[in-house]
Design a protein around this motif. Sequence first.
Motif, PDB file in Angstrom:
ATOM      1  N   CYS A  42       0.860  -1.176   0.000  1.00  0.00           N
ATOM      2  CA  CYS A  42       0.000   0.000   0.000  1.00  0.00           C
ATOM      3  C   CYS A  42       0.899   1.229   0.000  1.00  0.00           C
ATOM      4  N   TYR A  43       0.293   2.397  -0.255  1.00  0.00           N
ATOM      5  CA  TYR A  43       1.086   3.596  -0.509  1.00  0.00           C
ATOM      6  C   TYR A  43       0.485   4.800   0.226  1.00  0.00           C
ATOM      7  N   ARG A  44       1.374   5.730   0.563  1.00  0.00           N
ATOM      8  CA  ARG A  44       0.938   6.965   1.223  1.00  0.00           C
ATOM      9  C   ARG A  44       1.716   8.129   0.628  1.00  0.00           C
ATOM     10  N   GLY A  45       1.000   9.209   0.278  1.00  0.00           N
ATOM     11  CA  GLY A  45       1.644  10.399  -0.263  1.00  0.00           C
ATOM     12  C   GLY A  45       1.573  11.554   0.713  1.00  0.00           C
ATOM     13  N   GLN A  46       2.680  12.270   0.873  1.00  0.00           N
ATOM     14  CA  GLN A  46       2.727  13.448   1.735  1.00  0.00           C
ATOM     15  C   GLN A  46       3.454  14.574   0.996  1.00  0.00           C
ATOM     16  N   PRO A 220       1.790  -2.190  14.585  1.00  0.00           N
ATOM     17  CA  PRO A 220       0.870  -1.627  13.587  1.00  0.00           C
ATOM     18  C   PRO A 220       0.397  -2.721  12.629  1.00  0.00           C
ATOM     19  N   TYR A 221      -0.842  -2.603  12.153  1.00  0.00           N
ATOM     20  CA  TYR A 221      -1.410  -3.556  11.195  1.00  0.00           C
ATOM     21  C   TYR A 221      -2.047  -2.794  10.034  1.00  0.00           C
ATOM     22  N   TYR A 222      -1.927  -3.353   8.841  1.00  0.00           N
ATOM     23  CA  TYR A 222      -2.720  -2.834   7.726  1.00  0.00           C
ATOM     24  C   TYR A 222      -4.123  -3.418   7.855  1.00  0.00           C
ATOM     25  N   VAL A 223      -5.150  -2.580   7.657  1.00  0.00           N
ATOM     26  CA  VAL A 223      -6.537  -3.023   7.792  1.00  0.00           C
ATOM     27  C   VAL A 223      -7.301  -2.786   6.487  1.00  0.00           C
ATOM     28  N   HIS A 224      -7.912  -3.849   5.960  1.00  0.00           N
ATOM     29  CA  HIS A 224      -8.843  -3.716   4.850  1.00  0.00           C
ATOM     30  C   HIS A 224     -10.180  -3.241   5.431  1.00  0.00           C
ATOM     31  N   PRO A 225     -10.612  -2.012   5.134  1.00  0.00           N
ATOM     32  CA  PRO A 225     -11.872  -1.522   5.700  1.00  0.00           C
ATOM     33  C   PRO A 225     -13.069  -1.993   4.893  1.00  0.00           C
ATOM     34  N   LYS A 226     -14.255  -1.759   5.430  1.00  0.00           N
ATOM     35  CA  LYS A 226     -15.476  -1.957   4.643  1.00  0.00           C
ATOM     36  C   LYS A 226     -15.477  -0.911   3.524  1.00  0.00           C
ATOM     37  N   LEU A 233     -13.678   4.274  -1.405  1.00  0.00           N
ATOM     38  CA  LEU A 233     -13.793   3.652  -2.725  1.00  0.00           C
ATOM     39  C   LEU A 233     -13.021   4.444  -3.770  1.00  0.00           C
ATOM     40  N   SER A 234     -13.195   5.748  -3.777  1.00  0.00           N
ATOM     41  CA  SER A 234     -12.559   6.595  -4.787  1.00  0.00           C
ATOM     42  C   SER A 234     -11.038   6.580  -4.678  1.00  0.00           C
ATOM     43  N   GLN A 235     -10.536   6.472  -3.452  1.00  0.00           N
ATOM     44  CA  GLN A 235      -9.100   6.533  -3.232  1.00  0.00           C
ATOM     45  C   GLN A 235      -8.459   5.160  -3.088  1.00  0.00           C
ATOM     46  N   ALA A 236      -9.241   4.080  -3.322  1.00  0.00           N
ATOM     47  CA  ALA A 236      -8.736   2.715  -3.086  1.00  0.00           C
ATOM     48  C   ALA A 236      -8.086   2.663  -1.711  1.00  0.00           C
ATOM     49  N   GLY A 237      -8.810   3.182  -0.739  1.00  0.00           N
ATOM     50  CA  GLY A 237      -8.232   3.442   0.570  1.00  0.00           C
ATOM     51  C   GLY A 237      -8.147   2.260   1.504  1.00  0.00           C
ATOM     52  N   GLY A 238      -7.252   2.375   2.438  1.00  0.00           N
ATOM     53  CA  GLY A 238      -7.093   1.444   3.540  1.00  0.00           C
ATOM     54  C   GLY A 238      -6.456   2.205   4.689  1.00  0.00           C
ATOM     55  N   PHE A 239      -6.141   1.488   5.763  1.00  0.00           N
ATOM     56  CA  PHE A 239      -5.558   2.149   6.930  1.00  0.00           C
ATOM     57  C   PHE A 239      -4.479   1.268   7.544  1.00  0.00           C
ATOM     58  N   ILE A 240      -3.495   1.923   8.143  1.00  0.00           N
ATOM     59  CA  ILE A 240      -2.582   1.237   9.051  1.00  0.00           C
ATOM     60  C   ILE A 240      -2.943   1.716  10.440  1.00  0.00           C
ATOM     61  N   ILE A 241      -3.351   0.783  11.295  1.00  0.00           N
ATOM     62  CA  ILE A 241      -3.762   1.136  12.655  1.00  0.00           C
ATOM     63  C   ILE A 241      -2.590   0.920  13.600  1.00  0.00           C
TER      64      ILE A 241
END
Length: 303
Positions: A42-46, A220-226, A233-241
Motif C-alpha cells: 500500500c502507498y501513502r503520499g505526503q 501496527p497492522y494494515y486493515v482492509h476496511p469496509k 472507494l474513490s481513493q482505493a483506501g485502507g488504513f494502518i492502525i
Amino acid sequence: MTSSSAKKKSQGPITISEPVSDLADFIAKVMDYAAAEPLFKCYRGQRDSSWENIPGLFRPDLKKLEECEKRAIRDLISVHPHEFSSDHSMFDRLVRMQHFGLPTRLMDVSRNPLVALYFATDPGTGAQTDGMVTAFAIPEGREKYFDSDSVSCLANLSNMTKEEKAEIIDVREGRIKGTDKKTERERINATPVYQRLHQFIRVEKAHFLPIIDPIDLFKPYYVHPKMSNRRILSQAGGFIIYGLKPPKQINFAHLIQETRFIVPAGAKQVLRSALELLGITESTLFPEIDKAAKRIEANYTSS
C-alpha cells in the motif's frame, strides 16, 4: 528487472529511491519495486518529505489530543450521535472520525500508488518542499480485515485513559522473565487494566477470549476496511492502525518495510498535471457533495 530507475540507497528498514523526474519515471520506479516485492503493498503520499509516517493522533503538535484521546472521541460522538448510529465497532467509529477530520490512531494509505502521488504533489501554501510517496510492504501476519480480533484490540485502546494505557505498558515491562509464555499471558490478561480492555472489546464481540499477547498491542497492522465509504472507494483506501508507543525499542518479527520515492518540489506541477489528464483529480478523490460545491464555487469566483 534492473534499470537506472531501480537504484536505491538503504537506510535500515527504510529504502530511499532516487528522486522522481516525471510520471513515466515514477511508474517505472514503482513497477520495479512491485515486481521485486512479493508482499501486499500500500502507498501513502505526503507533500513534505520530512514528515514522519505516523497517524495524526501521534503528531508532536497534537500531544494533548493524544493524552485526551478517550474524551475527544466521546465529545464528537456526544454532539453527533446519529452519524455513528450505524457503526458496529470501535474501528468503524475511528474510520468515520478520520473522515470528518478528527486525528485518530489510523493512518490513511491507498492501494493505488498514483493516488498517493497525487497527495505527494500537493504544493501546500508555504515554501515549496519535496514531497514523498512511501510504499509499505505488509507481511502476511500484519494484514488484517475490519473484523479482526487484533484490530478490535488496537481500536479499543482509544477507549482507555492516558493512565490506563501507561499501565498496560508497565504491565508488559514488568513481565516475569523465564515464565512460560502461556502462563505469563494468562497472568497479564488477569490484571484489572487488561480486563478493562476486554470489556470494551466484548461490547462488539461478546465471545472474545481474553488471550491478548501483550506485544500485539504495540504492533501496527494494515486493515482492509469496509468499502462502504465513497471516499475510501474513490481513493482505493485502507488504513494502518497503530497501538501503543513502546517506551523502549521492541524487536518485532515481520516488520512493515518502507520504500520512499522522493518527489522534487520542482516536479510537482508537471506530475499533478499528468495525473489530472489520467482522471486523478480532486473531484474524483473527494466525491462528497460539500467538496463538489466548493469546487464549483471556486470555478466561478477565481480570476
